[in-house]
Structure formats: C-alpha cells, structure tokens
Design a protein around this motif. Structure first.
Motif, PDB file in Angstrom:
ATOM      1  N   VAL A 198       0.792  -1.168   0.001  1.00  0.00           N
ATOM      2  CA  VAL A 198       0.144  -0.065  -0.003  1.00  0.00           C
ATOM      3  C   VAL A 198       0.979   1.382  -0.113  1.00  0.00           C
ATOM      4  CG1 VAL A 198      -1.820   1.337   1.189  1.00  0.00           C
ATOM      5  CG2 VAL A 198      -1.545  -1.328   1.339  1.00  0.00           C
ATOM      6  N   PRO A 199       1.048   2.080  -1.064  1.00  0.00           N
ATOM      7  CA  PRO A 199       1.771   3.140  -1.086  1.00  0.00           C
ATOM      8  C   PRO A 199       1.311   4.244   0.041  1.00  0.00           C
ATOM      9  CG  PRO A 199       0.626   2.638  -3.383  1.00  0.00           C
ATOM     10  CD  PRO A 199       0.310   1.734  -2.201  1.00  0.00           C
ATOM     11  N   ASP A 200       2.473   4.888   0.406  1.00  0.00           N
ATOM     12  CA  ASP A 200       2.462   5.847   1.513  1.00  0.00           C
ATOM     13  C   ASP A 200       1.374   6.781   1.568  1.00  0.00           C
ATOM     14  OD1 ASP A 200       3.425   6.969   4.211  1.00  0.00           O
ATOM     15  OD2 ASP A 200       3.535   8.772   2.663  1.00  0.00           O
ATOM     16  N   ALA A 201       1.015   7.401   0.280  1.00  0.00           N
ATOM     17  CA  ALA A 201      -0.096   8.230   0.202  1.00  0.00           C
ATOM     18  C   ALA A 201      -1.405   7.538   0.492  1.00  0.00           C
ATOM     19  CB  ALA A 201      -0.023   8.803  -1.107  1.00  0.00           C
ATOM     20  N   ASP A 202      -1.613   6.355  -0.082  1.00  0.00           N
ATOM     21  CA  ASP A 202      -2.725   5.512   0.023  1.00  0.00           C
ATOM     22  C   ASP A 202      -3.205   5.341   1.380  1.00  0.00           C
ATOM     23  OD1 ASP A 202      -3.028   6.014  -2.842  1.00  0.00           O
ATOM     24  OD2 ASP A 202      -2.523   3.884  -3.380  1.00  0.00           O
ATOM     25  N   PHE A 203      -2.063   4.776   2.155  1.00  0.00           N
ATOM     26  CA  PHE A 203      -1.867   4.265   3.530  1.00  0.00           C
ATOM     27  C   PHE A 203      -2.687   5.448   4.363  1.00  0.00           C
ATOM     28  CE2 PHE A 203       0.333   3.124   7.455  1.00  0.00           C
ATOM     29  CZ  PHE A 203      -0.771   2.163   8.137  1.00  0.00           C
ATOM     30  N   ARG A 204      -2.038   6.674   4.125  1.00  0.00           N
ATOM     31  CA  ARG A 204      -2.515   7.739   5.103  1.00  0.00           C
ATOM     32  C   ARG A 204      -3.734   8.183   4.645  1.00  0.00           C
ATOM     33  NH1 ARG A 204       1.976  11.082   7.074  1.00  0.00           N
ATOM     34  NH2 ARG A 204       4.037  10.160   7.170  1.00  0.00           N
ATOM     35  N   ALA A 205      -4.289   8.266   3.251  1.00  0.00           N
ATOM     36  CA  ALA A 205      -5.539   8.486   3.208  1.00  0.00           C
ATOM     37  C   ALA A 205      -6.401   7.330   3.650  1.00  0.00           C
ATOM     38  CB  ALA A 205      -5.898   8.252   1.648  1.00  0.00           C
TER      39      ALA A 205
END
Length: 289
Positions: A229-236
């Motif tokens: 899960v890419p960092d941006a997607d994880f944060r979202a």
C-alpha cells in the motif's frame, strides 16, 4: 525485591507480571483499571490505579521500587501520540531520579537509534534519551515487529490478502510479545547492571512480507498475497478511518522512515534471538476459522 510493572494487562506486560509472580515476587502493577487483572492473581499482585501521564501518581506508586518495567501506553484516540510519549518520558525520568529506582527496563523499538524520522518510534527514542539523562541504570529493549500486529489484518486475511505499507521485500525482525516478556522478566530478576545498556529482541528470524504471506497461507490453508500500500494511499485510508494528522504521521511514519536501508543497530545473535516462530504463533492465533 520491589518491582513495578506498567501496562500489566498488555501483550508483554501480562507475561512479565505472571513470570514475576511465579518467581516468588509480589510485583506492583500500575494500571488504569485494577479490576482488569486476572482473578487468579488476586492477592499476589499489588494493584495500583494509575495514569502513567500523571506525575504525582506515578511517583507515589514507584516510591521504594528496586526495579521498574516501563512501557509508554498508547495515546488516547484523537490525541498526538508524540505528545503523549513526551509526557511519559518526563514522568518516568522524574520517577527514576526522585525515587532512586535501582534499574529500569524500558520497552523500546528497533529504529529508536535513528532518534528522528521514524514516526511513533521517535517518541520511544525521546524516552530513551530522558532515561539516559537520569544517569541511573537503564536497559532499553529494542524490539522487532510484533507478530500480534497481524491481528489487525484478520479481515483482509480472510479474503486472501495481506496489505502493508512496508516494501514487500524489506526484511524485518518478527517477534512474539510473549518472548519480549520473557526477556524483560529475566532482566528484572537478574543481576544488576551498571549504566546504560541496549538489548535487541529480534525473534527467531527476519522475514519479508512476501515470506510472511507465504507462511500465513500455509498455516491457514489458503493462498495469501502480500500487497504493498503506497504511503499516500495508506495515509488516506487512515484519514478515512477518522485518525488525526498527528496520529497518521505517527503510524505511517514508522514504515516510511525505516524502509530505506535501515538496519538495526544491534545485530542478530544469541542474545537478541528469541524462539517463537511466526508459523507457531500464527497456528495458535490466526488459523482460518
């Protein structure tokens, strides 16, 4: 010997408490709700109602302590985890200094040696520094990745997926909390040590998430695929679950900060290696139901 144990109902603390009782010690257990202690420990443990961010309460509870097992508790939902760590760091340092506690075992984490840039682990690093500044004997247990974290993925595993913000081929030391408790109890009951020590608790082997998915698939009798899960997607996703920006930074910052070539300061050796394998842990806790 008077030994004070914090988070005594947690994955590690509960193990520490029971081992101390079995060793003939009547430990002092600091916890918000004394009623949560197992009934069979009634009379064998001195339970003290305490909030670890309350300096006066902690100082009273640790008065006369020979040894202290300290874990920074999770921050309340919606608050800043690093701010909570900072408060706990000040409280435990004051308790050690003012009460003359003979030795402290602090549950830290691999990555704390970075001091900055590892999300929630930065708070553990700050606590290490606060304890070091007291000049009293302290042992920092730098623990690997908890196997129990996999419980948060139980729903995904049912669908054959293991999502993670960690790179799929990044090896991590995976450790069972029970084994951390064994190490902590051994040090609390063992001979005194001078000054500051660091001891890693790395579990039996380093595993990537691809390898973890393979083990879980074999244990569960199904195909399990690790998915990055890419960092941006994880944060979202964390934001979508209602977490605040400080909480998101603390959680996502761990994988983001330790993914790029980080190697634990303490090597894997006879001291840092513990016995419980991921396969045996998963067979007990994550079988398909």
């Amino acid at each position: 010997m008077r030994i004070v144990v914090t988070t005594p109902t947690g994955n590690v603390g509960a193990r520490v408490l029971r081992l101390l009782v079995q060793a003939g010690v009547r430990p002092v257990a600091l916890l918000r709700e004394p009623a949560r202690l197992p009934p069979d420990l009634s009379g064998r443990v001195e339970a003290v109602r305490a909030d670890q961010t309350d300096r006066d309460t902690v100082l009273r509870a640790t008065a006369g302590a020979d040894r202290l097992y300290w874990v920074n508790p999770p921050a309340p939902s919606g608050t800043d985890p690093l701010a909570q760590h900072a408060v706990c760091a000040r409280v435990v340092a004051d308790a050690v200094r003012e009460n003359g506690i003979g030795a402290t075992v602090f549950q830290s984490s691999a990555g704390a040696e970075m001091r900055h840039g590892a999300g929630d682990i930065d708070g553990l690093a700050a606590t290490e520094e606060a304890l070091d500044a007291t000049g009293a004997p302290v042992l920092h247990l730098r623990c690997g990745y908890f196997m129990t974290n996999l419980r948060m993925s139980a729903g995904d595993l049912a669908g054959g997926v293991l999502p993670t913000p960690w790179p799929l081929d990044h090896p991590l030391p995976w450790v069972a909390p029970r084994d951390i408790g064994d190490v902590a109890a051994a040090r609390l009951l063992g001979p005194p040590w001078p000054g500051r020590l660091v001891q890693a608790v790395h579990g039996p082997e380093d595993l990537t998430f691809r390898q973890v998915a393979e083990v879980l698939g074999e244990v569960r009798g199904q195909v399990v695929q690790a998915v990055h899960v890419p960092d941006a997607d994880f944060r979202a996703a964390l934001a979508g679950a209602g977490l605040t920006p400080p909480e998101i930074d603390a959680i996502a910052g761990m994988a983001a900060g330790l993914s790029n070539g980080f190697v634990p300061e303490q090597p894997r050796d006879a001291v840092s290696t513990t016995p419980t394998t991921l396969r045996s842990w998963a067979a007990e806790h994550l079988r398909a139901g």
